[in-house]
Motif scaffolding. Structure first.
Motif, PDB file in Angstrom:
ATOM      1  N   GLU A   1      62.842  65.266  12.638  1.00 45.64           N
ATOM      2  CA  GLU A   1      61.468  64.829  12.372  1.00 45.64           C
ATOM      3  C   GLU A   1      60.555  66.010  12.059  1.00 45.64           C
ATOM      4  OE1 GLU A   1      57.864  62.226  14.476  1.00 45.64           O
ATOM      5  OE2 GLU A   1      59.853  62.326  15.422  1.00 45.64           O
ATOM      6  N   SER A   2      60.622  67.047  12.891  1.00 43.61           N
ATOM      7  CA  SER A   2      59.799  68.240  12.651  1.00 43.61           C
ATOM      8  C   SER A   2      60.200  68.920  11.351  1.00 43.61           C
ATOM      9  CB  SER A   2      59.949  69.224  13.821  1.00 43.61           C
ATOM     10  OG  SER A   2      59.481  68.657  15.022  1.00 43.61           O
TER      11      SER A   2
ATOM     12  N   LYS B   1      58.708  67.196   8.337  1.00 43.33           N
ATOM     13  CA  LYS B   1      57.276  67.488   8.206  1.00 43.33           C
ATOM     14  C   LYS B   1      57.054  68.836   7.532  1.00 43.33           C
ATOM     15  CE  LYS B   1      55.660  64.709  12.138  1.00 43.33           C
ATOM     16  NZ  LYS B   1      55.051  64.738  13.494  1.00 43.33           N
TER      17      LYS B   1
ATOM     18  N   ARG C   1      55.455  69.291   3.818  1.00 40.05           N
ATOM     19  CA  ARG C   1      54.225  70.083   3.720  1.00 40.05           C
ATOM     20  C   ARG C   1      54.314  71.134   2.618  1.00 40.05           C
ATOM     21  NH1 ARG C   1      53.748  70.944   8.868  1.00 40.05           N
ATOM     22  NH2 ARG C   1      54.560  73.070   9.010  1.00 40.05           N
TER      23      ARG C   1
END
Length: 453
Positions: free
Chosen positions: A250-251, A254, A258
């Motif tokens: 999940e991280s 992101k 980004r």
């Protein structure tokens, strides 16, 4: 992670209190922001001879951009401002006595160096085969630089560029190192020597986007230093493949979203990790140019209490995985166009750290690995280098007991911890096409102290 003490003593009541009590007052370091000028004031170039003239001319011409730089050749305090940088060119010294005039001229101007100012020595290495006098003079310059770095205050730093005798002081890699040390990208790099071993390298079309068109892979990219590396390489124009374990998916997504890159969930310790990385980069982005080995773990214990699981897991992630991935890269037809490998080591791999025999062994191994990998990449115009962080403000260092953490922060010349972006900026510098003549070296990002993991 934040350093509340540094924030407190840099304003208002805290600043006055620290001054009255004689407490450390770490300066707020100037760090890079988009659109920022290379330097923020006049630059003094000290030294005589063709190399000093060439460096001064390069800066006077704007250092490869449209920037206007106020360059002076006389050691006279600038009126109405302070020196943003002083460059001391010592490439033509032949005896220790030759150091006196330029270094004392530098000394006369140190009180006029601006906050977060730069002092940069440009030297030649004390290589084998030189006369004793020449070798002594060249090494003496490095000793003076390292000591000066411990004297400077207000966030100013001192570093050196050592250029081989058969390379010009204005070769692409020498200029890449000069720009890095002049800029705010090198905020937490202090007392270091970058060795330029050849004239290899290519000056980018734009110093604002030196990695344009490059595909970079960053392992351990889901958070902390790894995320900062991915963001910084993307800022400099690279397309980034962010790699981390599935548990951090999940991280990782992101971060990749980004920076408009792609995410690859992968345990880098699996035997075919290198093949999977290459396949993803080529299939999704058409190639692979830069690999940053950032992924690493700690499993700290005194050696007397160390078990096989703690030892083996650290060795597997921190060094064995890098070796296997590098073997795949070296065997690949897709990693042949002036490629770059940058590995994360640690000051613990240089000076050691209590309770970290496993970690110290793995990180010392990384340093030797890049030195041995460097010649293997040379024939394809590639480089292999390492970056050794000291105390960096991360979730890991935030877990250190308060008293130990505060001591670690204050012991370096800048009296504070570094930020993940400081490590990332150094990696971006080494990954640049212009840095092709810098290979097999380890650059410490530690504020000139051997503390931290």
């Amino acid at each position: 992670m934040t350093d509340k003490y540094t924030a407190f003593v840099n304003g208002g009541f805290g600043k006055s209190l620290a001054k009255k009590l004689g407490l450390p007052q770490p300066a707020k370091l100037r760090r890079f922001k988009a659109g920022q000028a290379l330097v923020s004031g006049p630059v003094l170039v000290v030294g005589s001879g063709s190399d000093a003239d060439a460096v001064a001319t390069y800066l006077l011409d704007g250092a490869g951009s449209s920037e206007s730089i106020d360059v002076r050749r006389q050691a006279v305090e600038p009126s109405g401002s302070k020196w943003a940088a002083i460059v001391v060119v010592l490439t033509q010294v032949t005896a220790p006595g030759d150091l006196s005039e330029p270094i004392l001229a530098l000394g006369s101007q140190l009180r006029s160096v601006a906050s977060s100012g730069r002092v940069i020595f440009v030297t030649r290495p004390a290589a084998a085969g030189l006369s004793p006098a020449v070798a002594a003079a060249r090494n003496g310059a490095i000793g003076a630089m390292r000591s000066l770095a411990k004297e400077l205050r207000a966030g100013a730093t001192a570093n050196a560029i050592s250029i081989t005798d058969d390379s010009a002081a204005t070769s692409p890699s020498a200029l890449s190192a000069l720009r890095f040390f002049l800029s705010s990208r090198s905020a937490f790099v202090d007392g270091q020597i970058v060795a330029v071993s050849s004239e290899a390298g290519q000056v980018p079309e734009s110093w604002a986007a030196p990695l344009a068109g490059k595909v970079a892979v960053v392992t351990g990219a889901a958070q902390g230093i790894g995320a900062a590396i991915a963001e910084t390489l993307a800022r400099d124009g690279a397309t980034v493949v962010a790699v981390d374990v599935p548990a951090a998916g999940e991280s990782l997504s992101k971060v990749a979203n980004r920076i408009k890159g792609t995410a690859l969930q992968l345990d880098i310790t699996v035997p075919d990790a290198g093949a999977q990385i290459i396949e993803h980069a080529v299939a999704r982005h058409g190639g692979i140019d830069i690999v940053v080995h950032n992924a690493g773990i700690t499993r700290d214990k005194l050696l007397a209490n160390m078990d096989n699981a703690k030892w083996d897991s650290v060795i597997a992630v921190n060094i064995e995985s890098q070796l296997r991935i590098n073997e795949a890269l070296l065997a690949s037809e897709h990693f042949t166009n002036a490629p770059r490998i940058v590995s994360l080591t640690s000051t613990s791999g240089i000076a050691g750290n209590r309770g970290q025999t496993n970690y110290g062994a793995s990180k010392a191994g990384v340093i030797a690995m890049v030195a041995s990998t460097s010649p293997l990449l040379a024939e394809r115009g590639g480089t292999a280098n390492a970056v050794a962080p000291g105390f960096i403000e991360t979730k890991m260092t935030a877990k250190i007991p308060f008293a130990t953490r505060e001591v670690a922060r204050r012991l370096n010349s800048l009296q504070q911890g570094g930020q993940p972006v400081d490590v990332a900026e150094t990696i971006a510098f080494l990954a640049s096409p212009a840095s092709g003549g810098i290979s097999g070296v380890t650059v410490r990002v530690c504020g000139q102290n051997m503390v931290g993991a």
